[in-house]
Design a protein around this motif. Structure first.
Motif, PDB file in Angstrom:
ATOM      1  N   GLN A  11       0.832  -1.208   0.000  1.00 20.43           N
ATOM      2  CA  GLN A  11       0.000   0.000   0.000  1.00 20.43           C
ATOM      3  C   GLN A  11       0.867   1.258   0.000  1.00 20.43           C
ATOM      4  N   ALA A  12       1.927   1.258   0.801  1.00 21.18           N
ATOM      5  CA  ALA A  12       2.818   2.423   0.853  1.00 21.18           C
ATOM      6  C   ALA A  12       3.496   2.646  -0.493  1.00 21.18           C
ATOM      7  N   LEU A  13       3.945   1.558  -1.122  1.00 26.99           N
ATOM      8  CA  LEU A  13       4.583   1.685  -2.438  1.00 26.99           C
ATOM      9  C   LEU A  13       3.588   2.144  -3.498  1.00 26.99           C
ATOM     10  N   THR A  14       2.386   1.595  -3.464  1.00 25.26           N
ATOM     11  CA  THR A  14       1.365   2.007  -4.433  1.00 25.26           C
ATOM     12  C   THR A  14       1.087   3.501  -4.304  1.00 25.26           C
ATOM     13  N   ALA A  15       0.931   3.972  -3.079  1.00 25.98           N
ATOM     14  CA  ALA A  15       0.697   5.408  -2.854  1.00 25.98           C
ATOM     15  C   ALA A  15       1.888   6.234  -3.336  1.00 25.98           C
ATOM     16  N   ALA A  16       3.092   5.742  -3.094  1.00 22.83           N
ATOM     17  CA  ALA A  16       4.298   6.463  -3.534  1.00 22.83           C
ATOM     18  C   ALA A  16       4.343   6.541  -5.058  1.00 22.83           C
ATOM     19  N   PHE A  17       4.076   5.436  -5.726  1.00 19.24           N
ATOM     20  CA  PHE A  17       4.100   5.441  -7.191  1.00 19.24           C
ATOM     21  C   PHE A  17       2.987   6.323  -7.769  1.00 19.24           C
ATOM     22  N   LYS A  18       1.850   6.396  -7.086  1.00 17.18           N
ATOM     23  CA  LYS A  18       0.777   7.302  -7.526  1.00 17.18           C
ATOM     24  C   LYS A  18       1.242   8.749  -7.428  1.00 17.18           C
ATOM     25  N   LYS A  19       1.849   9.099  -6.291  1.00 18.61           N
ATOM     26  CA  LYS A  19       2.332  10.471  -6.096  1.00 18.61           C
ATOM     27  C   LYS A  19       3.420  10.828  -7.102  1.00 18.61           C
ATOM     28  N   LEU A  20       4.185   9.836  -7.536  1.00 17.79           N
ATOM     29  CA  LEU A  20       5.254  10.069  -8.508  1.00 17.79           C
ATOM     30  C   LEU A  20       4.757   9.932  -9.951  1.00 17.79           C
ATOM     31  N   ASN A  21       3.436   9.789 -10.108  1.00 19.17           N
ATOM     32  CA  ASN A  21       2.774   9.740 -11.414  1.00 19.17           C
ATOM     33  C   ASN A  21       3.189   8.571 -12.306  1.00 19.17           C
ATOM     34  N   TYR A  22       3.424   7.414 -11.711  1.00 19.95           N
ATOM     35  CA  TYR A  22       3.669   6.214 -12.510  1.00 19.95           C
ATOM     36  C   TYR A  22       2.349   5.780 -13.145  1.00 19.95           C
ATOM     37  N   LEU A  23       2.419   5.216 -14.337  1.00 22.26           N
ATOM     38  CA  LEU A  23       1.223   4.808 -15.069  1.00 22.26           C
ATOM     39  C   LEU A  23       0.421   3.725 -14.357  1.00 22.26           C
ATOM     40  N   SER A  24       1.090   2.729 -13.811  1.00 17.60           N
ATOM     41  CA  SER A  24       0.416   1.608 -13.132  1.00 17.60           C
ATOM     42  C   SER A  24       1.010   1.426 -11.743  1.00 17.60           C
ATOM     43  N   PRO A  25       0.619   2.285 -10.813  1.00 19.24           N
ATOM     44  CA  PRO A  25       1.235   2.246  -9.480  1.00 19.24           C
ATOM     45  C   PRO A  25       1.084   0.899  -8.770  1.00 19.24           C
ATOM     46  N   GLU A  26      -0.073   0.252  -8.905  1.00 17.91           N
ATOM     47  CA  GLU A  26      -0.282  -1.050  -8.248  1.00 17.91           C
ATOM     48  C   GLU A  26       0.673  -2.096  -8.807  1.00 17.91           C
ATOM     49  N   LYS A  27       0.823  -2.091 -10.124  1.00 20.04           N
ATOM     50  CA  LYS A  27       1.716  -3.062 -10.763  1.00 20.04           C
ATOM     51  C   LYS A  27       3.179  -2.765 -10.449  1.00 20.04           C
ATOM     52  N   GLU A  28       3.528  -1.505 -10.382  1.00 24.08           N
ATOM     53  CA  GLU A  28       4.908  -1.136 -10.011  1.00 24.08           C
ATOM     54  C   GLU A  28       5.223  -1.627  -8.600  1.00 24.08           C
ATOM     55  N   ALA A  29       4.270  -1.438  -7.686  1.00 21.84           N
ATOM     56  CA  ALA A  29       4.468  -1.884  -6.302  1.00 21.84           C
ATOM     57  C   ALA A  29       4.629  -3.400  -6.265  1.00 21.84           C
ATOM     58  N   GLU A  30       3.759  -4.101  -6.976  1.00 20.35           N
ATOM     59  CA  GLU A  30       3.831  -5.565  -7.003  1.00 20.35           C
ATOM     60  C   GLU A  30       5.140  -6.035  -7.623  1.00 20.35           C
ATOM     61  N   LEU A  31       5.539  -5.399  -8.728  1.00 17.11           N
ATOM     62  CA  LEU A  31       6.791  -5.760  -9.385  1.00 17.11           C
ATOM     63  C   LEU A  31       7.979  -5.566  -8.454  1.00 17.11           C
ATOM     64  N   LEU A  32       8.002  -4.458  -7.758  1.00 18.92           N
ATOM     65  CA  LEU A  32       9.102  -4.176  -6.835  1.00 18.92           C
ATOM     66  C   LEU A  32       9.159  -5.215  -5.721  1.00 18.92           C
ATOM     67  N   LEU A  33       8.023  -5.586  -5.174  1.00 15.49           N
ATOM     68  CA  LEU A  33       8.000  -6.606  -4.125  1.00 15.49           C
ATOM     69  C   LEU A  33       8.426  -7.972  -4.663  1.00 15.49           C
ATOM     70  N   LEU A  34       8.022  -8.298  -5.878  1.00 12.46           N
ATOM     71  CA  LEU A  34       8.449  -9.558  -6.495  1.00 12.46           C
ATOM     72  C   LEU A  34       9.958  -9.563  -6.742  1.00 12.46           C
ATOM     73  N   LEU A  35      10.481  -8.447  -7.203  1.00 10.89           N
ATOM     74  CA  LEU A  35      11.926  -8.340  -7.420  1.00 10.89           C
ATOM     75  C   LEU A  35      12.696  -8.524  -6.109  1.00 10.89           C
ATOM     76  N   LEU A  36      12.224  -7.879  -5.067  1.00 17.01           N
ATOM     77  CA  LEU A  36      12.893  -8.001  -3.771  1.00 17.01           C
ATOM     78  C   LEU A  36      12.807  -9.421  -3.228  1.00 17.01           C
TER      79      LEU A  36
END
Length: 175
Positions: A122-147
């Protein structure tokens, strides 16, 4: 938690890591912990109760690790702090050993609760939204999968350089 309960849990963690959850007996855990087997049953009911207690300890440690991320207001810092978790774990032998055991148990027992990551997701999704990423939910999920993949690789490889990969990912996600 009493001192004896701590000894039992530490012994169980070590033996589960060395010999596997399925093949480790409560009598062996008792012997390693220096307690009677009956004390294990009194405190944890059975071997699965030990596993549940180890999982709860993991959840407690996750909450501590996540608190700094979840409370962060700056979106770029949310991302940076998420990366730093991996570096902190890799640089601390006790933490690294504990999480390696958690990963091993996760695979052996096929127990995985993805809800544990929800506060950071949730924190990452909100961060990606504030940074205007196109797909904040997917970016957050991708980052967690990478980690998660980096952690698995780190725990399974003798000479994997976690720091280099974290630096690389950090540079990719700089705003």
């Amino acid at each position: 938690m009493t001192e004896k309960q701590g000894k039992i849990l530490n012994a169980a963690l070590e033996l589960f890591a060395e010999e596997g959850y399925g093949t480790t007996s409560t009598s062996k855990i008792a012997k390693k912990a220096g307690v009677s087997e009956g004390l294990i049953f009194r405190h944890f009911t059975n071997k699965e109760g030990l596993l549940d207690a180890i999982s709860k300890e993991g959840e407690s440690r996750l909450k501590v690790l996540f608190a700094n991320i979840v409370m962060e207001a700056d979106p770029q810092e949310v991302i940076n702090k998420t990366f730093r978790i991996a570096s902190e774990i890799a640089s601390d032998n006790e933490q690294s050993h504990f999480w390696k055991l958690q990963y091993k148990l996760k695979w052996e027992t096929e127990r995985y609760d993805e809800n544990k990551m929800e506060p950071v997701r949730q924190a990452l999704t909100a961060a990606f939204k504030k940074l205007n990423y196109l797909s904040p939910e997917k970016e957050a999920e991708l980052l967690l999968l990478l980690l998660d993949g980096l952690a698995t690789r780190y725990f399974l490889s003798d000479n994997f350089e976690m720091g280099e990969m974290i630096d690389f990912l950090s540079s990719k996600y700089q705003g």
